[in-house]
Motif scaffolding. Structure first.
Motif, PDB file in Angstrom:
ATOM      1  N   ARG A 141       0.820  -1.205   0.000  1.00  8.79           N
ATOM      2  CA  ARG A 141       0.000   0.000   0.000  1.00  8.79           C
ATOM      3  C   ARG A 141       0.860   1.264   0.000  1.00  8.79           C
ATOM      4  O   ARG A 141       0.508   2.274  -0.615  1.00  8.79           O
ATOM      5  CB  ARG A 141      -0.917  -0.014   1.233  1.00  8.79           C
ATOM      6  N   ARG A 155      -7.698  -6.947 -16.428  1.00  8.85           N
ATOM      7  CA  ARG A 155      -8.458  -5.740 -16.084  1.00  8.85           C
ATOM      8  C   ARG A 155      -9.044  -5.833 -14.685  1.00  8.85           C
ATOM      9  O   ARG A 155      -9.120  -4.833 -13.964  1.00  8.85           O
ATOM     10  CB  ARG A 155      -9.578  -5.533 -17.114  1.00  8.85           C
ATOM     11  N   THR A 157      -7.781  -7.352 -12.018  1.00  8.65           N
ATOM     12  CA  THR A 157      -6.751  -7.060 -11.018  1.00  8.65           C
ATOM     13  C   THR A 157      -6.375  -5.589 -11.045  1.00  8.65           C
ATOM     14  O   THR A 157      -6.164  -4.976  -9.989  1.00  8.65           O
ATOM     15  CB  THR A 157      -5.511  -7.942 -11.270  1.00  8.65           C
ATOM     16  N   GLN A 159      -8.300  -3.118 -11.750  1.00 13.43           N
ATOM     17  CA  GLN A 159      -9.375  -2.387 -11.075  1.00 13.43           C
ATOM     18  C   GLN A 159      -9.258  -2.522  -9.564  1.00 13.43           C
ATOM     19  O   GLN A 159      -9.433  -1.547  -8.824  1.00 13.43           O
ATOM     20  CB  GLN A 159     -10.733  -2.916 -11.544  1.00 13.43           C
ATOM     21  N   TRP A 160      -8.931  -3.722  -9.091  1.00 10.77           N
ATOM     22  CA  TRP A 160      -8.762  -3.934  -7.637  1.00 10.77           C
ATOM     23  C   TRP A 160      -7.627  -3.063  -7.107  1.00 10.77           C
ATOM     24  O   TRP A 160      -7.766  -2.439  -6.041  1.00 10.77           O
ATOM     25  CB  TRP A 160      -8.487  -5.407  -7.356  1.00 10.77           C
ATOM     26  N   ASP A 162      -6.450  -0.265  -8.303  1.00  9.42           N
ATOM     27  CA  ASP A 162      -6.856   1.141  -8.315  1.00  9.42           C
ATOM     28  C   ASP A 162      -7.775   1.465  -7.143  1.00  9.42           C
ATOM     29  O   ASP A 162      -7.687   2.544  -6.539  1.00  9.42           O
ATOM     30  CB  ASP A 162      -7.576   1.471  -9.624  1.00  9.42           C
ATOM     31  N   GLU A 163      -8.656   0.536  -6.814  1.00 10.86           N
ATOM     32  CA  GLU A 163      -9.638   0.785  -5.765  1.00 10.86           C
ATOM     33  C   GLU A 163      -9.051   0.661  -4.354  1.00 10.86           C
ATOM     34  O   GLU A 163      -9.518   1.329  -3.430  1.00 10.86           O
ATOM     35  CB  GLU A 163     -10.816  -0.178  -5.917  1.00 10.86           C
ATOM     36  N   HIS A 164      -8.050  -0.181  -4.181  1.00 10.54           N
ATOM     37  CA  HIS A 164      -7.545  -0.475  -2.851  1.00 10.54           C
ATOM     38  C   HIS A 164      -6.196   0.158  -2.523  1.00 10.54           C
ATOM     39  O   HIS A 164      -5.787   0.139  -1.353  1.00 10.54           O
ATOM     40  CB  HIS A 164      -7.447  -1.993  -2.649  1.00 10.54           C
ATOM     41  N   PRO A 166      -4.631   3.704  -2.895  1.00  7.03           N
ATOM     42  CA  PRO A 166      -4.764   5.110  -3.309  1.00  7.03           C
ATOM     43  C   PRO A 166      -3.495   5.614  -3.993  1.00  7.03           C
ATOM     44  O   PRO A 166      -2.377   5.383  -3.521  1.00  7.03           O
ATOM     45  CB  PRO A 166      -5.004   5.835  -1.985  1.00  7.03           C
ATOM     46  N   ARG A 169      -2.615   3.869 -10.522  1.00 10.91           N
ATOM     47  CA  ARG A 169      -3.387   3.724 -11.762  1.00 10.91           C
ATOM     48  C   ARG A 169      -2.738   2.588 -12.556  1.00 10.91           C
ATOM     49  O   ARG A 169      -1.817   2.798 -13.330  1.00 10.91           O
ATOM     50  CB  ARG A 169      -3.378   5.020 -12.569  1.00 10.91           C
TER      51      ARG A 169
END
Length: 375
Positions: A141, A155, A157, A159-160, A162-164, A166, A169
């Motif tokens: 993190r 895609r 992974t 997306q995960w 990007d979401e988790h 901060p 990208r």
């Protein structure tokens, strides 16, 4: 002071023992070496247990710092030693790009090389399906947002991440299939029995691969399809349990587990149908290889992986739910019963040679190495 060769690409990975990420590391090293780049693979282990040979012209540096540490203090100290050792190597060889393979290799790459090279972190598994110690979760993190790029295989992974995480990208670059497939050790010829058809599965003998469910599914198919046999290639911790289940299901004469083989092209060529029974996948090198070899395929529809390889109804079948032997048996039975359907799916499956071809995938990596986004 003695002159030290500057490296164009330094790949950081725990080892070159068997595994998808390890093979990708070797393939990337070979691909960039063929393009005239100076490449070094850095591992924690030495080469005594390597499953993949080092490509010609690629340097290998073993830090010799593998092994579990006793307690949190020992773990912290062990990782500090790894970072310091890698940092010294980076200072010495001044790589243009440092590529971390998987979470731990990526974290170490960022900590050791950030500010001294372009650093790329990669994820080769879907994080929700892979339990990491809290220590490494925190490090991922904090370090991934500091990498110059973060690359995922799918895609889902990306997306995960990007979401988790901060500030991240993530970009998507799938694994390449090196076509034609290259043989390695061990060489084991597949059996050729006139009149028999073969269902093939390949992977580490681990619970996540779902081979227990595959055996239960095949037990339903053994009687209605008496001319079909199942082969599961691979090695791992579940061998004894899977062999016991096979015998318990009365499949001793119909199911074989020969172990790990290096001449995969021969085994794909001797099969009539490929099955992926995994509960989770990063992408699945073996599924791409099987399709490139012209095999019709049935795969469980994991959260990530197969759905980005198989084009449903065009070149393969996806099975839902993923943990249901009955559903898997039904999906397999459809293709086992219909030679024409198998032929039609196989005819489009070979598109994988282009969709995941080395030239296309290497072009995507070149964009990332140069600081461009690929998606």
């Amino acid at each position: 002071m003695m002159n030290v060769e500057r490296i164009d690409l330094m790949i950081v990975i725990h080892s070159l023992r068997g595994g998808g990420a390890e093979r990708v590391a070797v393939d990337l090293a070979a691909g960039w070496r063929e393009r005239g780049c100076r490449v070094m693979i850095v591992t924690q282990t030495d080469g005594r247990e390597d499953a993949y040979p080092l490509p010609d012209g690629v340097q290998r540096h073993a830090l010799g710092l593998a092994g579990d540490s006793a307690g949190p203090v020992g773990a912290l100290w062990g990782n500090l030693l790894r970072v310091w050792a890698l940092r010294r190597l980076v200072r010495r060889h001044r790589p243009a790009v440092v590529l971390g393979m998987m979470t731990r290799g990526s974290v170490l790459a960022v900590l050791a090389a950030r500010g001294r090279a372009r650093v790329i972190a990669t994820e080769h598994a879907h994080p929700p399906s892979l339990s990491l110690p809290a220590f490494w979760e925190r490090l991922r993190r904090s370090t991934y947002p500091r990498a110059d790029a973060v690359v995922a295989l799918t895609r889902g992974t990306a997306q995960w991440l990007d979401e988790h995480l901060p500030g991240v990208r993530a970009q998507v670059i799938p694994n390449a299939v090196r076509w034609p497939l290259v043989d390695g050790e061990p060489l084991l010829e597949p059996p050729c029995v006139p009149g028999r058809r073969r269902l093939l599965a390949v992977g580490r003998l681990h619970p996540v691969k779902g081979f227990d469910g595959l055996l239960r599914a095949f037990a339903q198919l053994a009687a209605p399809f008496p001319d079909w046999d199942l082969t599961i290639l691979g090695e791992g911790e579940q061998r004894e349990a899977l062999e016991s289940l096979r015998d318990e299901l009365g499949l001793g004469e119909r199911v074989s587990l020969p172990g790990r083989v290096g001449n995969m092209a021969a085994w794909y060529g001797a099969a009539d149908l490929y099955v992926l029974s995994s509960q989770a996948e990063g992408l699945s090198n073996t599924l791409i290889e099987a399709m490139a070899c012209g095999l019709p395929c049935v795969a469980t529809d994991c959260d990530t992986g197969p759905r980005e390889i198989i084009r449903e109804g065009l070149d393969g079948r996806l099975v839902r739910p993923i943990d249901d032997p009955d559903a898997l048996a039904a999906g397999l039975a459809e293709l086992m019963a219909d030679a024409g359907l198998r032929s039609r799916l196989a005819g489009r499956a070979v598109d994988a040679r282009d969709r995941f071809g080395t030239a296309r995938i290497m072009a995507l990596w070149e964009q990332v190495f140069q600081g461009e986004r690929v998606n």
